[in-house]
Scaffold this active site. Structure first.
Site, PDB file in Angstrom:
ATOM      1  N   ARG A 149      40.562 -31.155 -37.269  1.00 17.66           N
ATOM      2  CA  ARG A 149      40.165 -29.950 -38.543  1.00 17.66           C
ATOM      3  C   ARG A 149      38.898 -29.327 -36.933  1.00 17.66           C
ATOM      4  O   ARG A 149      38.643 -28.282 -36.931  1.00 17.66           O
ATOM      5  CB  ARG A 149      39.419 -30.031 -39.463  1.00 17.66           C
ATOM      6  CG  ARG A 149      40.261 -30.284 -40.483  1.00 17.66           C
ATOM      7  CD  ARG A 149      39.667 -30.525 -41.756  1.00 17.66           C
ATOM      8  NE  ARG A 149      39.733 -29.930 -43.067  1.00 17.66           N
ATOM      9  CZ  ARG A 149      40.660 -30.268 -43.944  1.00 17.66           C
ATOM     10  NH1 ARG A 149      40.696 -32.245 -43.801  1.00 17.66           N
ATOM     11  NH2 ARG A 149      40.304 -30.418 -45.155  1.00 17.66           N
ATOM     12  N   ARG A 171      39.911 -19.356 -66.859  1.00 23.32           N
ATOM     13  CA  ARG A 171      38.859 -19.063 -66.329  1.00 23.32           C
ATOM     14  C   ARG A 171      39.098 -19.654 -64.816  1.00 23.32           C
ATOM     15  O   ARG A 171      40.016 -20.592 -63.932  1.00 23.32           O
ATOM     16  CB  ARG A 171      37.935 -20.563 -67.404  1.00 23.32           C
ATOM     17  CG  ARG A 171      38.495 -21.784 -66.524  1.00 23.32           C
ATOM     18  CD  ARG A 171      38.038 -23.353 -67.206  1.00 23.32           C
ATOM     19  NE  ARG A 171      37.636 -23.917 -66.016  1.00 23.32           N
ATOM     20  CZ  ARG A 171      38.251 -25.469 -66.495  1.00 23.32           C
ATOM     21  NH1 ARG A 171      38.224 -25.714 -68.472  1.00 23.32           N
ATOM     22  NH2 ARG A 171      37.690 -26.531 -65.997  1.00 23.32           N
ATOM     23  N   LYS A 213      50.948 -28.960 -47.500  1.00 17.91           N
ATOM     24  CA  LYS A 213      50.671 -30.428 -46.271  1.00 17.91           C
ATOM     25  C   LYS A 213      51.860 -31.529 -47.159  1.00 17.91           C
ATOM     26  O   LYS A 213      52.792 -32.325 -46.328  1.00 17.91           O
ATOM     27  CB  LYS A 213      49.453 -30.204 -45.332  1.00 17.91           C
ATOM     28  CG  LYS A 213      49.288 -29.412 -44.514  1.00 17.91           C
ATOM     29  CD  LYS A 213      48.276 -29.247 -43.998  1.00 17.91           C
ATOM     30  CE  LYS A 213      47.382 -29.520 -44.735  1.00 17.91           C
ATOM     31  NZ  LYS A 213      45.797 -29.211 -45.211  1.00 17.91           N
ATOM     32  N   ARG A 248      46.446 -19.114 -60.434  1.00 13.05           N
ATOM     33  CA  ARG A 248      46.017 -20.608 -61.293  1.00 13.05           C
ATOM     34  C   ARG A 248      45.335 -20.135 -62.266  1.00 13.05           C
ATOM     35  O   ARG A 248      45.082 -20.779 -63.597  1.00 13.05           O
ATOM     36  CB  ARG A 248      46.044 -21.510 -60.412  1.00 13.05           C
ATOM     37  CG  ARG A 248      47.050 -22.739 -60.906  1.00 13.05           C
ATOM     38  CD  ARG A 248      46.833 -23.525 -59.754  1.00 13.05           C
ATOM     39  NE  ARG A 248      47.210 -23.092 -58.138  1.00 13.05           N
ATOM     40  CZ  ARG A 248      47.036 -23.874 -56.927  1.00 13.05           C
ATOM     41  NH1 ARG A 248      45.781 -25.046 -57.067  1.00 13.05           N
ATOM     42  NH2 ARG A 248      47.613 -24.180 -56.507  1.00 13.05           N
ATOM     43  N   ARG A 280      37.041 -23.982 -49.249  1.00 17.63           N
ATOM     44  CA  ARG A 280      37.682 -25.286 -48.101  1.00 17.63           C
ATOM     45  C   ARG A 280      38.733 -24.391 -47.760  1.00 17.63           C
ATOM     46  O   ARG A 280      38.664 -24.773 -46.103  1.00 17.63           O
ATOM     47  CB  ARG A 280      38.468 -25.940 -48.862  1.00 17.63           C
ATOM     48  CG  ARG A 280      37.364 -27.504 -49.109  1.00 17.63           C
ATOM     49  CD  ARG A 280      37.966 -28.230 -50.438  1.00 17.63           C
ATOM     50  NE  ARG A 280      39.441 -28.506 -49.947  1.00 17.63           N
ATOM     51  CZ  ARG A 280      40.905 -29.401 -50.411  1.00 17.63           C
ATOM     52  NH1 ARG A 280      40.549 -29.051 -51.546  1.00 17.63           N
ATOM     53  NH2 ARG A 280      41.726 -29.519 -50.019  1.00 17.63           N
TER      54      ARG A 280
HETATM   55  P1  AMP Z   1      41.605 -32.555 -47.053  1.00 15.44           P
HETATM   56  O1  AMP Z   1      42.465 -33.159 -48.575  1.00 15.44           O
HETATM   57  O2  AMP Z   1      42.359 -32.688 -45.586  1.00 15.44           O
HETATM   58  O3  AMP Z   1      41.420 -31.001 -47.994  1.00 15.44           O
HETATM   59  O4  AMP Z   1      40.492 -33.008 -47.111  1.00 15.44           O
HETATM   60  C1  AMP Z   1      38.772 -33.185 -48.122  1.00 15.44           C
HETATM   61  C2  AMP Z   1      37.951 -32.428 -47.413  1.00 15.44           C
HETATM   62  O5  AMP Z   1      37.529 -33.866 -46.664  1.00 15.44           O
HETATM   63  C3  AMP Z   1      37.661 -31.547 -46.520  1.00 15.44           C
HETATM   64  O6  AMP Z   1      36.915 -30.323 -47.392  1.00 15.44           O
HETATM   65  C4  AMP Z   1      36.019 -32.219 -45.948  1.00 15.44           C
HETATM   66  O7  AMP Z   1      35.136 -32.493 -47.105  1.00 15.44           O
HETATM   67  C5  AMP Z   1      36.553 -33.588 -45.986  1.00 15.44           C
HETATM   68  N1  AMP Z   1      37.716 -33.800 -44.690  1.00 15.44           N
HETATM   69  C6  AMP Z   1      38.624 -33.948 -44.118  1.00 15.44           C
HETATM   70  N2  AMP Z   1      39.754 -33.963 -43.445  1.00 15.44           N
HETATM   71  C7  AMP Z   1      38.246 -33.731 -42.850  1.00 15.44           C
HETATM   72  C8  AMP Z   1      38.519 -33.782 -40.732  1.00 15.44           C
HETATM   73  N3  AMP Z   1      38.795 -33.637 -40.052  1.00 15.44           N
HETATM   74  N4  AMP Z   1      36.630 -33.078 -40.553  1.00 15.44           N
HETATM   75  C9  AMP Z   1      36.447 -33.313 -41.094  1.00 15.44           C
HETATM   76  N5  AMP Z   1      35.905 -32.973 -43.042  1.00 15.44           N
HETATM   77  C10 AMP Z   1      36.822 -33.372 -43.452  1.00 15.44           C
END
Ligand code: AMP
Length: 190
Positions: free
Chosen positions: A89, A134, A14, A128, A145
């Site tokens: 999300r 590790r 993305k 990876r 995630r």
């Molecule tokens: P990302 O870089 O988009 O993967 O986001 C990193 C982290 O930020 C995620 O694992 C969530 O903890 C938080 N986060 C980012 N965007 C959102 C969202 N729209 N709703 C809830 N948490 C978010």
């Protein structure tokens, strides 16, 4: 205004594709993940509140996320549109976004789904891990995630499918081919 949501699991590309879309279509990039990370590194009140949530790879509550996003978007009145990366999300976030845009006479124009399967993504991490030798914390977090994406975030897609806004693009292959397929979909929706 042209508002695009880019959708796909962590590791789907993305960020890479967003950069290319921004360059070609001059949209304002909004990444809620980047915003949370900036708050954390600046140790703001919000940053302190969400730090452990990000550390655990789980979702920040909707109320906090929506408020932060709306504040940010409100600051850009003179843009051609937005590319939203990492938001919405949850269905609650998608509904809030629709209401917010509607109040400004706007809408989500297109939702681009970068299609990569959970097994493909997990395989990439696994490979990876083998290279680095590790299975460290960050790999664990990434798995969490990815799991959040496939258990929670995917439910946002039917919300937009019901509005006929989803275009699926194969997320596996070389960057330029994927980007070309993306531009075809954007040009159709413009
Ligand atoms: P990302 O870089 O988009 O993967 O986001 C990193 C982290 O930020 C995620 O694992 C969530 O903890 C938080 N986060 C980012 N965007 C959102 C969202 N729209 N709703 C809830 N948490 C978010």
């Amino acid at each position: 205004m042209f508002n695009l949501v880019i959708f796909g699991p962590p590791g789907a590309g993305k960020g890479t594709q967003s950069d290319k879309i921004i360059e070609k279509y001059q949209l304002k990039h909004i990444s809620t993940g980047d915003m949370f990370r900036a708050h954390i590194s600046q140790q703001t009140d919000l940053g302190k509140e969400v730090q452990s949530i990000l550390d655990n790879g789980i979702l920040v509550p909707d109320e906090i996320t929506i408020r932060m996003l709306e504040n940010e978007m409100s600051q850009y009145t003179d843009v051609k549109g937005f590319i939203l990366d990492g938001f919405p999300r949850t269905v609650g976030q998608a509904e809030a976004l629709d209401k917010f845009l509607e109040s400004k006479g706007q809408k989500v124009n297109l939702v681009l789904e970068l299609e990569v399967s959970q097994s493909e993504i997990e395989q990439r991490i696994h490979e990876r891990g083998k290279i680095s030798g590790r299975a460290d914390d960050s790999a664990d977090k990434l798995v969490k995630r990815i799991d959040e994406y496939f258990t929670k975030t995917v439910h946002v897609l039917p919300y937009y499918e019901a509005q006929n806004k989803v275009a699926k693009v194969n997320g596996i292959g070389d960057i330029e081919t994927i980007f070309n397929n993306i531009t075809v979909e954007i040009d159709k929706a413009l």
